[in-house]
Design an enzyme around this catalytic site. Structure first.
Site, short mmCIF file in Angstrom:
data_model
loop_
_atom_site.label_atom_id
_atom_site.label_comp_id
_atom_site.label_asym_id
_atom_site.label_seq_id
_atom_site.Cartn_x
_atom_site.Cartn_y
_atom_site.Cartn_z
N ALA A 208 47.23 30.03 38.80
CA ALA A 208 48.45 29.30 38.46
C ALA A 208 48.14 27.82 38.28
O ALA A 208 47.14 27.32 38.78
CB ALA A 208 49.47 29.48 39.57
N GLY B 118 46.63 34.20 40.00
CA GLY B 118 47.62 34.71 39.05
C GLY B 118 46.99 35.38 37.84
O GLY B 118 47.56 36.30 37.25
N GLU C 292 46.30 38.79 38.76
CA GLU C 292 47.57 39.53 38.84
C GLU C 292 48.05 39.98 37.46
O GLU C 292 48.63 41.05 37.31
CB GLU C 292 48.62 38.67 39.56
CG GLU C 292 48.25 38.49 41.04
CD GLU C 292 49.19 37.59 41.81
OE1 GLU C 292 50.02 38.12 42.58
OE2 GLU C 292 49.11 36.36 41.66
N GLU D 299 44.29 32.03 46.69
CA GLU D 299 45.55 31.42 47.15
C GLU D 299 45.52 30.98 48.61
O GLU D 299 46.13 29.99 48.99
CB GLU D 299 46.72 32.42 46.98
CG GLU D 299 47.15 32.65 45.56
CD GLU D 299 46.37 33.76 44.86
OE1 GLU D 299 46.82 34.21 43.81
OE2 GLU D 299 45.31 34.16 45.38
#
Length: 697
Positions: free
Chosen positions: A90, A136, A139, A159
């Site tokens: 992210a 992310g 993901e 993260e």
């Protein structure tokens, strides 16, 4: 030979499907369709060298998915058009200051809807992954039906380093696809894995080379690709009672690394899986709430701050490194490790010493280090080839940079310089790794004092990222710039400091370590003292740290600083001198305050005799903040953020506190000053608050 060259070049060029038209309707994506009717969707974030996920990018992806739902291509390939990798996670900028939990949860809900939509596409979808695929980005890949990795791919969920856990459905999709006993530790530690390991875990279905991507995609879309299937064990491990038992074990492991009060994210992730691991929809929903709650914690906001401090310090390095050959003088613990690190970062290194034994020891340590950090055996061999023993100091003539790391004795260093200086080439930099001798004293005998500067590394060199780049008032500005660029080129963070006793980090750390010695004098047990620092969040206590650094070095630095700052520092106990005289120097001699085996302190599973008090923690910790304010006031470092970064990256100061100045700001400057005044009344002048607090913001 020609075909080999072609292969290498061929591997550099990414297979990105049909050539997109120049007038793509999308800012961050390119969408094309090949002759078989397969859609190729390329992530290509505008104006950056790496893809990161952000709200605007996901909004655009949502539009594209609605277009694909209407068109129903025969398959979908998702790829990155960036050389650097798939998606690096992210965009952390969006996390800064995001403490409104409800707003974060709403935002995450929108992002979830897009990823769920990708997963629900009624089209065979395959992610083709090269380079970094993190957070992310991983993901997004997990929401595709299939994953093909190029050999150089790296996967991970970092993260936890930001005080968070995955938040785009990763906690659910990863633990359902991969055995939770292997999936959970990867999310709990933030470690990255390579393509082969990802294949063996069942995270990717195939590993291939760039030139075979087209065929691999055809196999995937046509159903010929043998897909990784979650094993029957996954089902058993996801049963409620089994999850409860395993979660207990995971909590005990997490507690060994860090307490929940300081680092809530790992525990939140374990709770999430324990409560909802058997129910996909409930876990997806709970993940959003848990992620948003963590985002609002001081831990996450401070760790995000530390992430940006690292970026800010990288920028101080600038670019355009000109150093190719480094000559290191002194193959002791520091010199040898600095030489090894530089050779591991693609530089040519010559290592000189008076005796052959230290050089041999340094090369053995280098081989151990490369074995741990370099993945290919050929890379280990190449790094060792670049590290050359140099008993005759021939390297001096050709070196762009000479780093002197001989013992901390002024006359010895000056003697070394006298032999060196006439043989150095024009434009070469002379750097000292001194931690205690001011550059003003070292430069007095030099013919060209303008090319002397300090490059002060920290022990262990391979783990601590900071290098203090020290200038005196006569240092050549251009050479200083080159030294900063060199530090960046060897993947280290430079801290520009003006020469002054102890520079920044040792001056901040010495009162912490000497105060611990005073406490020992007061008959407080060493385990209690170390426990006090750990309770605050330090990675190791001051007594163990003194052993690690070397008691002789602590004594030298302590004496030097006391000669300059007098009673502003705790006194050095006489028994510390005796210990050093007896040769009990800590880790390097096997015995200091602790006995050391295989580089680890034998704390003998000792339980702490009594709970450390708040006063004890303040005595150790607050003087560090006090010194940092003094260094700002004196202009030794000119930026409060960089001071925080330096103390974190140079000493391991509790990162979740955001640095010693950020800690003072959070606690409240008035509170810090009044606590220091109370300690001054009780223990003496060394706790006197610095005048700099009056103007500190």
């Amino acid at each position: 030979m020609d075909s080999q060259i072609m292969n290498v070049l061929g591997d550099r060029v990414l297979e990105l499907g049909p050539t997109p038209s120049a007038d793509s309707p999308y800012r961050n994506f390119k969408l094309t369709r090949d002759a078989d009717g397969v859609a190729w969707l390329l992530f290509d974030r505008e104006g950056t060298s790496a893809n990161t996920l952000s709200a605007d990018l996901l909004e655009e992806l949502d539009k594209i998915l609605s277009e694909l739902e209407g068109q129903r291509p025969t398959g979908l390939v998702i790829r990155s058009a960036k050389k650097s990798g798939f998606i690096a996670g992210a965009d952390v900028n969006a996390f800064r200051g995001a403490t409104d939990v409800t707003a974060v949860e709403t935002e995450i809900g929108r992002a979830h809807a897009v990823i769920d939509r990708l997963e629900a596409l009624r089209v065979p979808s395959v992610a083709v992954i090269h380079g970094f695929c993190l957070g992310g980005g991983l993901e997004v890949a997990l929401a595709c039906q299939m994953r093909i990795a190029i050999e150089d791919a790296r996967f991970g969920f970092p993260e936890v380093m930001l005080g968070l856990h995955p938040g785009l459905g990763g906690t659910v999709r990863f633990t359902q696809l991969v055995n939770p006993m292997q999936a959970m530790p990867l999310m709990l530690t933030g470690k990255t894995i390579d393509a082969r390991r990802a294949k063996s875990l069942g995270l990717v279905d195939a590993v291939t080379q760039e030139r075979h991507v087209r065929n691999a995609v055809k196999d995937a879309v046509s159903g010929r690709l043998k897909r990784a299937q979650p094993g029957p064990l996954n089902t058993i491990l996801s049963l409620g009672p089994v999850r409860g038992f395993l979660a207990g074990r995971m909590r005990r492991e997490a507690a060994k690394a860090a307490p929940e009060a300081n680092y809530p994210a790992p525990y939140a992730l374990i709770d999430l899986w324990e409560k909802h691991g058997g129910d996909r929809r409930a876990m997806l929903s709970a993940e959003k709430t848990s992620f948003a709650r963590l985002m609002g914690t001081p831990t996450a906001q401070n760790l995000i701050r530390v992430f940006f401090l690292r970026e800010q310090m990288k920028k101080l390095a600038g670019s355009g490194n000109k150093i190719e050959h480094v000559h290191v003088i002194g193959a002791g613990a520091m010199g040898g490790d600095i030489a090894a690190w530089c050779a591991g970062q693609d530089l040519r290194v010559t290592l000189a010493d008076m005796k052959p034994e230290p050089i041999a020891g340094a090369i053995k340590r280098a081989a151990d280090l490369y074995g741990k950090i370099l993945r290919k055996r050929t890379a280990v061999r190449d790094a060792l080839d670049r590290l050359m023993p140099d008993m005759q100091a021939e390297g001096v003539r050709n070196a762009d940079l000479i780093i002197e790391a001989v013992p901390e004795k002024l006359e010895l260093k000056q003697k070394v310089y006298a032999g060196l200086e006439p043989r150095m080439k024009a434009g070469a930099i002379l750097a000292t790794n001194t931690s205690s001798i001011p550059l003003q004293d070292l430069r007095t005998t030099l013919q060209r004092p303008e090319r002397l500067l300090g490059l002060h590394f920290f022990n262990p060199v391979s783990r601590l990222q900071l290098v203090e780049v020290v200038s005196h008032d006569g240092t050549d500005a251009q050479l200083l710039k080159e030294a900063l660029a060199f530090v960046g080129a060897i993947d280290r963070l430079p801290l520009p400091v003006k020469s002054s006793p102890g520079f920044l980090v040792n001056r901040a750390l010495t009162p912490y370590m000497l105060e611990a010695m005073v406490m020992l004098d007061e008959k407080i047990d060493k385990t209690v003292i170390d426990a006090a620092a750990k309770k605050f969040g330090m990675p190791m206590g001051p007594i163990e740290l003194a052993d690690q650094v070397g008691l002789d070095i602590c004594l030298d630095v302590g004496d030097m600083l006391r000669s300059k700052f007098g009673d502003m520092l705790p006194p050095t106990p006489a028994w510390l001198r005796e210990k050093v005289a007896k040769g009990e120097l800590g880790r390097k001699t096997g015995k200091g305050f602790y006995t050391w085996k295989d580089g680890k302190a034998d704390t003998g599973g000792m339980s702490v005799i009594s709970e450390p008090s708040a006063e004890m923690i303040d005595r150790l910790i607050l003087p560090m903040s006090n010194v940092c304010v003094a260094c700002l006031r004196e202009g030794i470092v000119d930026n409060a953020d960089v001071v925080d970064g330096a103390v974190i990256f140079g000493t391991g100061y509790a990162p979740f506190r955001g640095g010693p100045l950020n800690y003072a700001r959070t606690r409240g400057v008035e509170n810090v000053v009044s606590t220091l005044e109370a300690l001054t009344d009780k223990f003496g002048g060394r706790f006197t608050p610095d005048a700099g607090w009056e103007t500190f913001k």
